[in-house]
Design an enzyme around this catalytic site. Structure first.
Site, mmCIF file in Angstrom:
data_model
loop_
_atom_site.group_PDB
_atom_site.id
_atom_site.type_symbol
_atom_site.label_atom_id
_atom_site.label_comp_id
_atom_site.label_asym_id
_atom_site.label_seq_id
_atom_site.Cartn_x
_atom_site.Cartn_y
_atom_site.Cartn_z
ATOM 1 N N LEU A 217 0.868 -1.183 0.000
ATOM 2 C CA LEU A 217 0.000 0.000 0.000
ATOM 3 C C LEU A 217 0.900 1.227 0.000
ATOM 4 C CD1 LEU A 217 -2.580 -0.898 2.847
ATOM 5 C CD2 LEU A 217 -2.938 -1.128 0.385
ATOM 6 N N ASP A 218 0.434 2.308 -0.629
ATOM 7 C CA ASP A 218 1.167 3.580 -0.550
ATOM 8 C C ASP A 218 1.347 3.953 0.918
ATOM 9 O OD1 ASP A 218 1.096 3.771 -3.284
ATOM 10 O OD2 ASP A 218 -0.501 5.265 -3.366
ATOM 11 N N LYS A 219 2.407 4.678 1.205
ATOM 12 C CA LYS A 219 2.710 5.075 2.583
ATOM 13 C C LYS A 219 1.510 5.741 3.278
ATOM 14 C CE LYS A 219 5.738 8.159 5.180
ATOM 15 N NZ LYS A 219 6.772 9.188 5.105
ATOM 16 N N ARG B 181 -6.040 6.684 -7.262
ATOM 17 C CA ARG B 181 -5.741 8.121 -7.242
ATOM 18 C C ARG B 181 -5.779 8.711 -8.656
ATOM 19 N NH1 ARG B 181 -0.265 8.172 -3.818
ATOM 20 N NH2 ARG B 181 -0.539 10.436 -3.920
#
Length: 239
Positions: free
Chosen positions: A54-56, A154
């Site tokens: 997962l993205d930070k 996103r």
């Protein structure tokens, strides 16, 4: 740095599913600049294998394998798209079409490294979405990912014209302030300036569903984190 506690949603001998907090790297970056979730799991289990990431700034469910055999199983599962992946996120505005599919192909930007766009030279990318709650300036959407491109939700939300709240790369990146929601907002006498209600990417990995190696259906959920729930509560109150 304060000791982070692991929020384990489910584990067995093959894998562990964690509810990752926003702001924590899934796996170490090249510079090894900060603690990652994988580092914490290695400290706890000794050996651990990356399945997906997962993205930070994205919170929520992430799976790590405990054995090489499980790692192979999950690699095949993800590559074959035999795992249902659901996210929830807060976007700017209200989409006019309440339920649909975003299927613009995604490619890395020709000049800006690490930035992705919808472009015909990109890889096929499919995201189903549905509006769950509508408010004046924001909507809560549920997404189902059918492909696993970098920054997929996103990029698709930006392309839809409704970027995710607090998205520094694909939206305006501005924090959400209570004063922008509440008509008669007054700053508390103890504060010099207003503290944001939300100041990180409003995206959460909410549910993972798959059939494990023994043929058992595993259906995992992690509820929205406190910051997004508090913001939704305020949006509801100040409709």
């Amino acid at each position: 740095m304060k000791k982070l506690l692991l929020d384990i949603v489910f584990e067995n001998n093959s894998f562990v599913a964690i509810n990752k907090p926003a702001g924590l790297l899934s796996i170490p970056d090249r510079e090894q600049s900060q603690l990652s979730l994988k580092d914490m799991l290695i400290e706890k289990y000794g050996t651990i294998f990356t399945v997906h990431r997962l993205d930070k700034d994205t919170s929520g469910l992430i799976i790590f394998a405990k054995t090489e055999e499980a790692h192979k199983f999950f690699s095949v599962l993800f590559e074959g798209r035999n795992i249902e992946k659901y996210y929830q996120g807060l976007v700017h505005g209200i989409p006019s079409v309440k339920k649909g599919t975003m299927d613009g192909p995604i490619a890395e930007h020709g000049v800006q490294k690490g930035f992705y766009i919808v472009h015909q030279r990109g890889k096929p990318s499919v995201t189903d979405y549905e509006v769950i709650k509508e408010h004046k300036n924001f909507s809560l959407l549920q997404f189902q990912l059918h492909t696993g491109r970098t920054h997929q939700i996103r990029v698709h939300c930006k392309n839809l014209g409704h970027p995710l709240a607090c998205d520094e790369s694909y939206g305006d990146g501005k924090p959400v302030l209570l004063s922008s929601i509440k008509k008669k907002f007054k700053l508390s006498q103890h504060d010099d300036e207003e503290r944001p209600m939300l100041n990180r990417l409003a995206l959460h990995s909410y549910r993972l569903k798959f059939t494990d190696a023994d043929g058992k259906v595993i259906d995992l959920e992690a509820e929205l984190p406190k910051d997004i729930r508090a913001l939704l509560n305020q949006l509801q109150k100040n409709r």
